[in-house]
Design an enzyme around this catalytic site. Structure first.
Site, PDB file in Angstrom:
ATOM      1  N   LYS A 112      45.785  65.314  -1.119  1.00 36.72           N
ATOM      2  CA  LYS A 112      45.532  63.872  -1.732  1.00 36.72           C
ATOM      3  C   LYS A 112      44.946  63.640  -3.117  1.00 36.72           C
ATOM      4  O   LYS A 112      43.617  63.102  -2.716  1.00 36.72           O
ATOM      5  CB  LYS A 112      45.249  63.234  -0.595  1.00 36.72           C
ATOM      6  CG  LYS A 112      45.715  63.067   1.044  1.00 36.72           C
ATOM      7  CD  LYS A 112      46.031  61.836   1.481  1.00 36.72           C
ATOM      8  CE  LYS A 112      46.785  61.874   2.552  1.00 36.72           C
ATOM      9  NZ  LYS A 112      46.540  62.876   3.621  1.00 36.72           N
TER      10      LYS A 112
HETATM   11  O1  LIG Z   1      49.317  62.105   3.688  1.00 30.33           O
HETATM   12  C1  LIG Z   1      49.258  62.482   4.979  1.00 30.33           C
HETATM   13  O2  LIG Z   1      49.724  63.584   5.467  1.00 30.33           O
HETATM   14  C2  LIG Z   1      48.892  61.369   5.863  1.00 30.33           C
HETATM   15  C3  LIG Z   1      49.186  59.937   5.481  1.00 30.33           C
HETATM   16  C4  LIG Z   1      49.149  58.826   6.027  1.00 30.33           C
HETATM   17  O3  LIG Z   1      49.466  57.845   5.807  1.00 30.33           O
HETATM   18  N1  LIG Z   1      48.504  59.198   7.538  1.00 30.33           N
HETATM   19  C5  LIG Z   1      48.097  60.369   7.720  1.00 30.33           C
HETATM   20  O4  LIG Z   1      48.135  60.778   8.962  1.00 30.33           O
HETATM   21  N2  LIG Z   1      48.715  61.409   7.119  1.00 30.33           N
HETATM   22  C6  LIG Z   1      47.937  62.772   7.313  1.00 30.33           C
HETATM   23  O5  LIG Z   1      48.993  63.397   8.445  1.00 30.33           O
HETATM   24  C7  LIG Z   1      48.039  64.149   9.549  1.00 30.33           C
HETATM   25  C8  LIG Z   1      48.248  63.391  10.812  1.00 30.33           C
HETATM   26  O6  LIG Z   1      47.736  64.077  12.081  1.00 30.33           O
HETATM   27  P1  LIG Z   1      47.956  63.514  13.308  1.00 30.33           P
HETATM   28  O7  LIG Z   1      47.711  62.073  13.538  1.00 30.33           O
HETATM   29  O8  LIG Z   1      47.355  64.690  14.046  1.00 30.33           O
HETATM   30  O9  LIG Z   1      49.564  63.846  13.755  1.00 30.33           O
HETATM   31  C9  LIG Z   1      46.887  64.195   9.103  1.00 30.33           C
HETATM   32  O10 LIG Z   1      46.629  65.419   8.216  1.00 30.33           O
HETATM   33  C10 LIG Z   1      46.824  62.682   7.911  1.00 30.33           C
HETATM   34  O11 LIG Z   1      45.554  63.378   7.088  1.00 30.33           O
END
Ligand SMILES: O=C(O)c1cc(=O)[nH]c(=O)n1[C@@H]1O[C@H](COP(=O)(O)O)[C@@H](O)[C@H]1O
Length: 315
Positions: A112
């Protein structure tokens, strides 16, 4: 993006496993098992915990990677979890990326980034490496577009030079994302729609053989309707769709983010896969570190197959 699409085609699985370890997600006996080994390498007792966690994260990640390689096309290590441990964690981040790549996985570095042009150019070297040396072993990065074009162009240039990709945040999965992204602009568009149009433009010169550019978009699984509209609005943009599983997104929610032919997106789950061992009902504190890791791997593999089959069922 061509390489990612080919990996998705090979595995017939448009999903990515997020490698976001935390202390709670790694079985305690695995962390404890490294105490003696690590004690010899640290200079003070204060460093012990971070060093021990870092080694444990690496073993944990390797177990997950071994369990899901061949089933998923990609992994997405989230750098925050590693940076939290200091330099030892950052080392493990790079080692994890390298190991995943050696196992044939596309590595999406969730970092990010977002800064002014000159600093963005330095961040973008994560894609190109330094001289002949490529310390990161990654295929793509995530980028925050808040600074506008000069914060993005260095990444597009670096990605083009290194034959890699970037994914720009457009409509994020988190609850307060609407505070900014859903604001109305004077021309009738929402902020996220304007960002979406910028992303299509940023990628326009880099469209690959499957019709998608190097500049992907991040669209949260929790925003089903907007995701569907964005799919139409961004015909040359590949989507990274996080928010599946732990954040409530389902296969039905993400269906509209794919093209009619089932391409165009890859769905991430992190905690839902790497924390599946905790919900397996088979874990006990009395297990050895090896037994606990075996359960971690088996549970991650089962959760990955489950997610794949759920996605296949709607595509
Ligand atoms: O850019 C990302 O990956 C991201 C964007 C977003 O809008 N929402 C989001 O959850 N993420 C990332 O996606 C992952 C979600 O994790 P879980 O919720 O555990 O599946 C984390 O690493 C967040 O930082």
């Amino acid at each position: 993006m061509d390489r990612l699409i080919e990996a998705i085609n090979t595995t017939q699985n448009p999903s990515v496993v997020g490698l976001d370890p935390t202390e709670a997600l790694v079985p305690a006996q695995v962390v404890a098992s490294f105490a003696d080994e690590v004690r010899e390498s640290v200079e003070s007792e204060e460093e012990l915990q971070a060093a021990q966690l870092a080694v444990a994260y690496y073993e944990f990640n390797r177990t997950i990677i071994d369990a899901v390689a061949g089933i998923v096309p990609a992994v997405k290590p989230q750098i925050a979890m590693y940076e939290a441990l200091g330099p030892a964690g950052v080392d493990v981040y790079a080692m994890t990326c390298e190991y995943a790549r050696e196992r044939g996985l596309y590595v999406l570095a969730d970092v990010k980034r977002g800064d002014i042009g000159s600093t963005a150019a330095a961040y973008a070297r994560m894609l190109t490496g330094v001289g002949e040396h490529d310390p990161w072993s990654i295929d793509a990065v995530t980028v925050n577009p808040y600074l506008g074009t000069d914060g993005i162009t260095p990444f597009v240039d670096a990605a083009t030079e290194a034959d890699k990709d970037l994914f720009v945040l457009v409509r994020t999965s988190n609850p307060s994302s609407s505070e900014l992204q859903m604001l109305d602009l004077a021309d009738g568009k929402k902020v996220y729609e304007h960002v979406a149009d910028l992303v299509e433009g940023w990628g326009a010169e880099t469209i690959g053989k499957y019709g998608y550019s190097r500049v992907g978009a991040v669209v949260g699984a929790t925003h089903s309707e907007e995701g569907k509209a964005l799919r139409k609005r961004m015909p040359h943009t590949f989507f990274l769709v996080p928010g599946y599983g732990a954040q409530g997104g389902t296969a039905a929610d993400v269906r509209g983010m794919f093209d009619a032919d089932g391409s165009g997106a890859i769905v991430n789950s992190s905690r839902g896969i790497i924390g599946a061992w905790r919900k397996s009902g088979q874990y006990s504190e009395g297990m050895s570190a090896d037994e606990a890791l075996e359960l971690v791997g088996e549970s991650a593999r089962a959760a990955t197959i489950d997610m794949r089959d759920n996605l296949r069922a709607v595509l």
